[in-house]
Design a protein around this motif. Structure first.
Motif, PDB file in Angstrom:
ATOM      1  N   LEU A  89       1.258  12.334  -3.065  1.00 34.90           N
ATOM      2  CA  LEU A  89       2.310  11.656  -2.297  1.00 34.90           C
ATOM      3  C   LEU A  89       2.824  10.382  -2.975  1.00 34.90           C
ATOM      4  CD1 LEU A  89       0.597  12.059   1.264  1.00 34.90           C
ATOM      5  CD2 LEU A  89       2.374  13.632   0.108  1.00 34.90           C
ATOM      6  N   ALA A  90       4.073  10.579  -3.256  1.00 36.58           N
ATOM      7  CA  ALA A  90       4.689   9.176  -3.818  1.00 36.58           C
ATOM      8  C   ALA A  90       5.823   9.146  -2.782  1.00 36.58           C
ATOM      9  CB  ALA A  90       5.153   9.520  -5.263  1.00 36.58           C
ATOM     10  N   LEU A  91       5.522   8.233  -1.814  1.00 39.20           N
ATOM     11  CA  LEU A  91       6.574   8.127  -0.712  1.00 39.20           C
ATOM     12  C   LEU A  91       7.273   6.807  -0.696  1.00 39.20           C
ATOM     13  CD1 LEU A  91       5.073  10.335   1.807  1.00 39.20           C
ATOM     14  CD2 LEU A  91       6.991  11.166   0.133  1.00 39.20           C
ATOM     15  N   GLY A  92       6.778   5.866  -1.645  1.00 43.33           N
ATOM     16  CA  GLY A  92       7.228   4.468  -1.515  1.00 43.33           C
ATOM     17  C   GLY A  92       5.987   3.700  -0.935  1.00 43.33           C
ATOM     18  N   SER A  93       6.335   2.332  -0.764  1.00 36.52           N
ATOM     19  CA  SER A  93       5.153   1.487  -0.415  1.00 36.52           C
ATOM     20  C   SER A  93       5.555   0.688   0.953  1.00 36.52           C
ATOM     21  CB  SER A  93       4.917   0.299  -1.675  1.00 36.52           C
ATOM     22  OG  SER A  93       4.627   0.941  -2.694  1.00 36.52           O
ATOM     23  N   VAL A  94       4.379   0.225   1.596  1.00 40.84           N
ATOM     24  CA  VAL A  94       4.694  -0.527   2.750  1.00 40.84           C
ATOM     25  C   VAL A  94       3.995  -2.034   2.498  1.00 40.84           C
ATOM     26  CG1 VAL A  94       4.763   1.226   4.406  1.00 40.84           C
ATOM     27  CG2 VAL A  94       2.644   0.398   3.928  1.00 40.84           C
ATOM     28  N   PRO A  95       4.545  -3.015   2.896  1.00 30.71           N
ATOM     29  CA  PRO A  95       3.828  -4.528   2.482  1.00 30.71           C
ATOM     30  C   PRO A  95       2.461  -4.597   3.317  1.00 30.71           C
ATOM     31  CG  PRO A  95       5.854  -4.758   3.900  1.00 30.71           C
ATOM     32  CD  PRO A  95       5.755  -3.026   3.441  1.00 30.71           C
ATOM     33  N   ALA A 109       0.824  -1.029   0.063  1.00 32.04           N
ATOM     34  CA  ALA A 109      -0.039   0.029   0.073  1.00 32.04           C
ATOM     35  C   ALA A 109       0.966   1.218  -0.070  1.00 32.04           C
ATOM     36  CB  ALA A 109      -0.928  -0.007   1.130  1.00 32.04           C
ATOM     37  N   PRO A 110       0.399   2.505  -0.359  1.00 31.48           N
ATOM     38  CA  PRO A 110       1.181   3.496  -0.288  1.00 31.48           C
ATOM     39  C   PRO A 110       1.691   3.945   0.921  1.00 31.48           C
ATOM     40  CG  PRO A 110      -0.906   3.863  -1.848  1.00 31.48           C
ATOM     41  CD  PRO A 110      -0.971   2.655  -0.955  1.00 31.48           C
ATOM     42  N   ARG A 111       2.813   4.412   0.968  1.00 29.33           N
ATOM     43  CA  ARG A 111       3.549   4.845   2.326  1.00 29.33           C
ATOM     44  C   ARG A 111       2.981   6.127   2.600  1.00 29.33           C
ATOM     45  NH1 ARG A 111       8.555   7.219   3.210  1.00 29.33           N
ATOM     46  NH2 ARG A 111       9.314   7.290   5.345  1.00 29.33           N
ATOM     47  N   THR A 112       2.572   6.607   3.837  1.00 25.51           N
ATOM     48  CA  THR A 112       2.199   7.626   4.464  1.00 25.51           C
ATOM     49  C   THR A 112       3.035   8.080   5.395  1.00 25.51           C
ATOM     50  OG1 THR A 112       0.587   7.239   5.747  1.00 25.51           O
ATOM     51  CG2 THR A 112      -0.002   7.816   3.223  1.00 25.51           C
ATOM     52  N   LEU A 113       3.124   9.456   5.751  1.00 24.57           N
ATOM     53  CA  LEU A 113       3.859  10.059   7.016  1.00 24.57           C
ATOM     54  C   LEU A 113       2.833  10.731   7.943  1.00 24.57           C
ATOM     55  CD1 LEU A 113       7.030  11.492   5.504  1.00 24.57           C
ATOM     56  CD2 LEU A 113       6.789   9.103   6.557  1.00 24.57           C
TER      57      LEU A 113
END
Length: 465
Positions: A271-277, A153-157
């Protein structure tokens, strides 16, 4: 024929391709999926984004029509110079195509005899899957093999939380009905660069925030340089070495604050900050599955996890986040489990593409690896500006680069930057996969005039090696 029971958690490319293989080999197959077969690749990522990009490509080509002698007029015969995008209509088409593709995959699975069980699956030990059903009940499935293909899923902060309206992840952009007046894209990896390029070509002013010294830090440096020059020339603002601190919204205004105190105001932010499994709370560690840093599933080259009978494929493994790799991991898992002929995953034979304008396609060993001494290779780079077909089409940006082993002349890698690079990389990919020499690649006929002629020409220039 097999009588084994295979349960697959997740219906993305790794899951549905594994299901096809297992069913073909006679296994009893069940896919437990909560989001719709096809997964994010079909529903919220690859298919939607590349459909959006295809629309942007049309607008980009139209904007360069005047150079080719093509002019547009309105109904009164006056010059029409503005191209307008109907984003609501574009996104409606995007979502419909994604839904249709998901339905097509589902029908094929059913034809193959695969059971699709709507629900959220979790492991209850290595040989059992419990599916939480939409109606609140549960179903327990016994399995001889389990494939975990739950994606990412999209990574968020905490300081940059999407609201689905003006602060968006890449999965949420398809609900936009109004055209952003100003757009900030945070993150200059593949996802960020693709969306920034697409929306700019749709006529939207874009600012790209990059924490690194260039866009696409993981790609070929020469290719990334060409892309960044093109983006800037077409009007994009690229803020390199700029790290996002926070993203906030006040009414219709989104403010991106950088760590050095600068702020950028816009109507929307992606936001294009990477992904988290998607590996939390599905019983992996309790079943003996080892997770790597970041929560990714640790797998070997035939997709096995540390738990007997449990395999994993796709973005949740973090191996290489491509739909093609996920699909191959799923196939390999089933070939291995069901005793069919199997070749371990070889990432040096994977071709990939960044769908920017121009596109960037790569396969095999990279320039970075050659420069670091990891692979001894001779390199030839040929600009597309000298290609006859490129001249006809008004293409000035891009190149073909080939790597071959000194002595043997075997092609070990390549880069193509230009329009439809995703199609042009295929002959290089075949050469890498089959260990062809540069001479063999050069001696295959190409159409004249064609962009692919530059691949043959680059190969001919490697003859002396």
């Amino acid at each position: 024929m097999s009588s084994d029971r295979v349960v697959i958690i997740g219906g993305g490319p790794g899951g549905y391709e594994a299901a096809h293989v297992a069913a073909q080999l006679g296994a009893e197959v069940t896919i437990v999926d909560s989001d719709g077969v096809g997964g994010s690749a079909v529903l919220t990522d690859c298919v939607p984004s590349k459909t959006l990009i295809a629309t942007a490509e049309v607008m980009s080509e139209l904007s360069g029509a005047a150079e080719l002698g093509v002019a547009f007029q309105d109904h009164e015969g006056d010059a029409a110079e503005t191209i307008r995008v109907d984003l609501a209509r574009v996104n409606a088409r995007v979502k419909q195509l994604a839904a249709d593709q998901s339905s097509d995959i589902g029908r094929r699975l059913v034809r193959d005899g695969v059971r699709i069980l709507p629900g959220r699956g979790r492991l209850d030990g290595p040989g059992r899957v419990v599916a939480a059903l939409p109606d609140g009940g549960e179903e327990t499935l016994e399995a001889d093999a389990v494939l975990v293909a739950t994606g990412a899923a999209p990574r968020t902060l905490p300081t940059a939380q999407p609201d689905g309206e003006r602060i968006l992840t890449w999965e949420q952009v398809y609900d936009l009905t109004e055209v952003p007046t100003e757009l900030v894209v945070v993150g200059s990896g593949v996802t960020g660069a693709e969306f920034a390029s697409a929306y700019m070509n749709l006529g939207i002013p874009v600012t790209l925030v990059s924490s690194r010294d260039r866009v696409l830090p993981g790609e070929d440096a020469d290719a990334a340089t060409v892309l960044e020059e093109v983006l800037k020339r077409r009007g994009m603002t690229v803020l390199s070495k700029s790290r996002m601190e926070s993203v906030t919204r006040d009414g219709d205004i989104v403010t991106v604050t950088l760590t050095d105190g600068r702020t950028i105001e816009a109507s929307h932010c992606i936001l294009a900050l990477g992904s988290v499994p998607n590996t939390a709370d599905i019983g992996l560690e309790e079943a003996g599955v080892v997770l790597k840093d970041g929560g990714f599933v640790n797998v070997d080259r035939v997709s096995r996890t540390s738990a007997r009978g449990v395999y994993s494929a796709g973005d949740c493994t973090g191996v290489l986040m491509l739909a093609s790799v996920a699909a191959m991991q799923g196939r390999i898992a089933m070939w291995h489990f069901l005793g069919d002929t199997v070749h371990p995953l070889d990432l040096k034979k994977v071709s990939s593409n960044v769908f920017t304008a121009p596109e960037i396609a790569t396969v095999g060993w990279s320039q970075q690896a050659v420069d670091a001494g990891e692979m001894q290779a001779e390199v030839v780079s040929l600009p597309l500006s000298g290609n006859p077909r490129a001249k006809m089409q008004g293409v000035r940006d891009g190149f073909v680069k080939l790597f071959c082993r000194p002595g043997t002349g075997i092609v070990v890698g390549g880069v193509v930057v230009g329009p439809r690079a995703s199609e042009l990389i295929h002959p290089v990919s075949v050469a890498v996969a089959e260990s062809l020499t540069a001479d063999q690649l050069a001696q295959a006929f190409t159409v004249y005039p064609s962009m692919s002629g530059s691949i043959a020409e680059a190969a001919r220039r490697l003859h002396r090696f």
